[in-house]
Design a protein around this motif. Sequence first.
Motif, PDB file in Angstrom:
ATOM      1  N   PHE A   3       7.600  20.296 -41.677  1.00  0.00           N
ATOM      2  CA  PHE A   3       8.636  21.244 -41.284  1.00  0.00           C
ATOM      3  C   PHE A   3       8.218  22.679 -41.598  1.00  0.00           C
ATOM      4  O   PHE A   3       8.344  23.585 -40.762  1.00  0.00           O
ATOM      5  N   LEU A   4       7.708  22.899 -42.800  1.00  0.00           N
ATOM      6  CA  LEU A   4       7.311  24.248 -43.199  1.00  0.00           C
ATOM      7  C   LEU A   4       6.157  24.765 -42.354  1.00  0.00           C
ATOM      8  O   LEU A   4       6.124  25.940 -41.966  1.00  0.00           O
ATOM      9  N   LEU A   5       5.200  23.899 -42.054  1.00  0.00           N
ATOM     10  CA  LEU A   5       4.046  24.332 -41.258  1.00  0.00           C
ATOM     11  C   LEU A   5       4.459  24.645 -39.820  1.00  0.00           C
ATOM     12  O   LEU A   5       3.979  25.619 -39.234  1.00  0.00           O
ATOM     13  N   LEU A   6       5.356  23.837 -39.262  1.00  0.00           N
ATOM     14  CA  LEU A   6       5.842  24.141 -37.912  1.00  0.00           C
ATOM     15  C   LEU A   6       6.597  25.470 -37.888  1.00  0.00           C
ATOM     16  O   LEU A   6       6.455  26.266 -36.946  1.00  0.00           O
ATOM     17  N   LEU A   7       7.383  25.711 -38.915  1.00  0.00           N
ATOM     18  CA  LEU A   7       8.094  26.984 -39.010  1.00  0.00           C
ATOM     19  C   LEU A   7       7.100  28.144 -39.115  1.00  0.00           C
ATOM     20  O   LEU A   7       7.268  29.193 -38.479  1.00  0.00           O
ATOM     21  N   GLY A   8       6.043  27.941 -39.901  1.00  0.00           N
ATOM     22  CA  GLY A   8       5.008  28.965 -40.030  1.00  0.00           C
ATOM     23  C   GLY A   8       4.298  29.233 -38.711  1.00  0.00           C
ATOM     24  O   GLY A   8       4.038  30.391 -38.354  1.00  0.00           O
ATOM     25  N   PHE A   9       3.963  28.167 -37.965  1.00  0.00           N
ATOM     26  CA  PHE A   9       3.345  28.341 -36.650  1.00  0.00           C
ATOM     27  C   PHE A   9       4.272  29.133 -35.723  1.00  0.00           C
ATOM     28  O   PHE A   9       3.808  29.996 -34.965  1.00  0.00           O
ATOM     29  N   SER A  10       5.568  28.839 -35.758  1.00  0.00           N
ATOM     30  CA  SER A  10       6.527  29.534 -34.894  1.00  0.00           C
ATOM     31  C   SER A  10       6.540  31.030 -35.196  1.00  0.00           C
ATOM     32  O   SER A  10       6.497  31.862 -34.284  1.00  0.00           O
ATOM     33  N   ILE A  11       6.622  31.367 -36.470  1.00  0.00           N
ATOM     34  CA  ILE A  11       6.655  32.776 -36.867  1.00  0.00           C
ATOM     35  C   ILE A  11       5.360  33.474 -36.466  1.00  0.00           C
ATOM     36  O   ILE A  11       5.373  34.601 -35.948  1.00  0.00           O
ATOM     37  N   LEU A  12       4.229  32.822 -36.687  1.00  0.00           N
ATOM     38  CA  LEU A  12       2.935  33.410 -36.357  1.00  0.00           C
ATOM     39  C   LEU A  12       2.809  33.666 -34.852  1.00  0.00           C
ATOM     40  O   LEU A  12       2.421  34.760 -34.420  1.00  0.00           O
ATOM     41  N   LEU A  13       3.136  32.662 -34.036  1.00  0.00           N
ATOM     42  CA  LEU A  13       3.002  32.799 -32.586  1.00  0.00           C
ATOM     43  C   LEU A  13       3.936  33.874 -32.042  1.00  0.00           C
ATOM     44  O   LEU A  13       3.549  34.650 -31.159  1.00  0.00           O
ATOM     45  N   PHE A  14       5.165  33.925 -32.563  1.00  0.00           N
ATOM     46  CA  PHE A  14       6.103  34.947 -32.094  1.00  0.00           C
ATOM     47  C   PHE A  14       5.626  36.336 -32.507  1.00  0.00           C
ATOM     48  O   PHE A  14       5.717  37.290 -31.712  1.00  0.00           O
ATOM     49  N   SER A  15       5.107  36.463 -33.715  1.00  0.00           N
ATOM     50  CA  SER A  15       4.644  37.773 -34.204  1.00  0.00           C
ATOM     51  C   SER A  15       3.469  38.280 -33.374  1.00  0.00           C
ATOM     52  O   SER A  15       3.415  39.468 -33.018  1.00  0.00           O
ATOM     53  N   VAL A  16       2.530  37.398 -33.067  1.00  0.00           N
ATOM     54  CA  VAL A  16       1.369  37.800 -32.263  1.00  0.00           C
ATOM     55  C   VAL A  16       1.806  38.184 -30.845  1.00  0.00           C
ATOM     56  O   VAL A  16       1.334  39.165 -30.276  1.00  0.00           O
ATOM     57  N   SER A  17       2.741  37.412 -30.269  1.00  0.00           N
ATOM     58  CA  SER A  17       3.259  37.736 -28.932  1.00  0.00           C
ATOM     59  C   SER A  17       3.963  39.085 -28.932  1.00  0.00           C
ATOM     60  O   SER A  17       3.786  39.899 -28.021  1.00  0.00           O
ATOM     61  N   LEU A  18       4.751  39.336 -29.962  1.00  0.00           N
ATOM     62  CA  LEU A  18       5.464  40.607 -30.088  1.00  0.00           C
ATOM     63  C   LEU A  18       4.487  41.767 -30.159  1.00  0.00           C
ATOM     64  O   LEU A  18       4.671  42.807 -29.509  1.00  0.00           O
ATOM     65  N   ARG A  19       3.418  41.598 -30.931  1.00  0.00           N
ATOM     66  CA  ARG A  19       2.420  42.662 -31.051  1.00  0.00           C
ATOM     67  C   ARG A  19       1.725  42.922 -29.718  1.00  0.00           C
ATOM     68  O   ARG A  19       1.463  44.061 -29.347  1.00  0.00           O
ATOM     69  N   LYS A  20       1.429  41.855 -28.962  1.00  0.00           N
ATOM     70  CA  LYS A  20       0.780  42.022 -27.664  1.00  0.00           C
ATOM     71  C   LYS A  20       1.672  42.777 -26.685  1.00  0.00           C
ATOM     72  O   LYS A  20       1.204  43.624 -25.916  1.00  0.00           O
ATOM     73  N   VAL A  21       2.969  42.457 -26.696  1.00  0.00           N
ATOM     74  CA  VAL A  21       3.906  43.164 -25.819  1.00  0.00           C
ATOM     75  C   VAL A  21       3.957  44.647 -26.188  1.00  0.00           C
ATOM     76  O   VAL A  21       3.942  45.523 -25.323  1.00  0.00           O
ATOM     77  N   LYS A  22       4.001  44.937 -27.475  1.00  0.00           N
ATOM     78  CA  LYS A  22       4.028  46.342 -27.922  1.00  0.00           C
ATOM     79  C   LYS A  22       2.766  47.082 -27.503  1.00  0.00           C
ATOM     80  O   LYS A  22       2.812  48.225 -27.059  1.00  0.00           O
ATOM     81  N   GLU A  23       1.614  46.402 -27.637  1.00  0.00           N
ATOM     82  CA  GLU A  23       0.345  47.048 -27.278  1.00  0.00           C
ATOM     83  C   GLU A  23       0.251  47.326 -25.784  1.00  0.00           C
ATOM     84  O   GLU A  23      -0.271  48.353 -25.367  1.00  0.00           O
ATOM     85  N   LYS A  24       0.773  46.423 -24.943  1.00  0.00           N
ATOM     86  CA  LYS A  24       0.608  46.543 -23.498  1.00  0.00           C
ATOM     87  C   LYS A  24       1.668  47.415 -22.845  1.00  0.00           C
ATOM     88  O   LYS A  24       1.411  48.077 -21.839  1.00  0.00           O
ATOM     89  N   TRP A  25       2.896  47.383 -23.374  1.00  0.00           N
ATOM     90  CA  TRP A  25       4.003  48.034 -22.662  1.00  0.00           C
ATOM     91  C   TRP A  25       4.690  49.147 -23.450  1.00  0.00           C
ATOM     92  O   TRP A  25       5.281  50.038 -22.843  1.00  0.00           O
ATOM     93  N   ILE A  26       4.629  49.081 -24.772  1.00  0.00           N
ATOM     94  CA  ILE A  26       5.399  50.051 -25.559  1.00  0.00           C
ATOM     95  C   ILE A  26       4.538  51.245 -25.956  1.00  0.00           C
ATOM     96  O   ILE A  26       4.934  52.397 -25.814  1.00  0.00           O
ATOM     97  N   TYR A  27       3.339  50.953 -26.501  1.00  0.00           N
ATOM     98  CA  TYR A  27       2.494  52.065 -26.985  1.00  0.00           C
ATOM     99  C   TYR A  27       1.519  52.500 -25.907  1.00  0.00           C
ATOM    100  O   TYR A  27       1.059  51.701 -25.124  1.00  0.00           O
TER     101      TYR A  27
END
Length: 244
Positions: A220-244
Motif C-alpha cells: 500500500f505504501l509503495l503504491l501510494l509513493g508511486f502515485s505521488i512520484l508519477l503525479f509530481s513528475v507529470s506536474l513538472r512536465k506540464v509546468k515546463e511545457k506550458w507555464i514557464y
Amino acid sequence: MKAWIAFWNILKKDMKLYYLKPPNISWGIIFPFAWTLMFYLRTQTPLDIKGLLPGVMAMSILFGTTSMLAVTITFERRSRSFDRLLLAPISLNLLLLAKTTGAIIFGVLNAFVPLVFAALFTDLAGIKGLQVLGAVLLMAVTSTFLGLLIAVSVREVFEAQTLSNFFRFPMLFLCGLFIPVSDLPSILRPLSYALPLTYGVDLLRHAITAAGRLPPGVSFLLLLGFSILLFSVSLRKVKEKWIY
C-alpha cells in the motif's frame, strides 16, 4: 467553491465525451473475458476463477486507465482545448486531478466487472473486501498517473499508444502475473520490484486468495509513493511545457 465547480464540470465533460461511450463500456466488459479465455486456452484445465481474478483485474485497470487517458489528453492537446483549460481560474494541481479522475473511475469500474461475473460462477466468500477496494483504487490511481505522464510527454495519439505499450507489456511479464517474481532470473528481479503493478497484483492476491508474498502495508505504501512520484513528475512536465 468556484474551483470545485470547475473540477466537477471538467470531470462531467470528460465522462460524457470520452468514458461513457458504448464502445468503451463494452470494451470494459469484453476485455476480462478475452484474458480469461486466453488463460483457459493456455492451460486447458478447469479454470481457477479466484486464482485468475487478481491478474484479470490488474490488467483491466492497467489497460483501461492508460489507454483512455493517453488518448483524451493527447487529443485535447492537438485541438488546443487543453491549452484553454490551463487558462482557467483553477490551480494546476486541481486541473490535472479533474482530468485524471474520470480515468480513475473508469479503471475502478473495469476492475469490478470480472469480480461481478466471477461471483456468478464461484463462491467468493473469504475475500477481504476493503483490501480489494483499497488495492483497486490505488492501482487505478497509479496507472492513471502513469498514463498522464505518457500523455504530457508526447504530441500525437499514436506516440502515446506506442509509449504506453513500452511500459505496459514489460510490466505484465515482470510483475508476477505469468511467472512468479521468485522464478525470474536474478538480474530481472530488481526491475520487477521497481514496477507498481507488482505490488498491486500482490495486494489483490493477498485479499482474494491469501497467496501474496509481500506485507500488504508495504505494498500500500509503495503504491501510494508511486502515485505521488508519477503525479509530481507529470506536474513538472506540464509546468515546463506550458507555464514557464
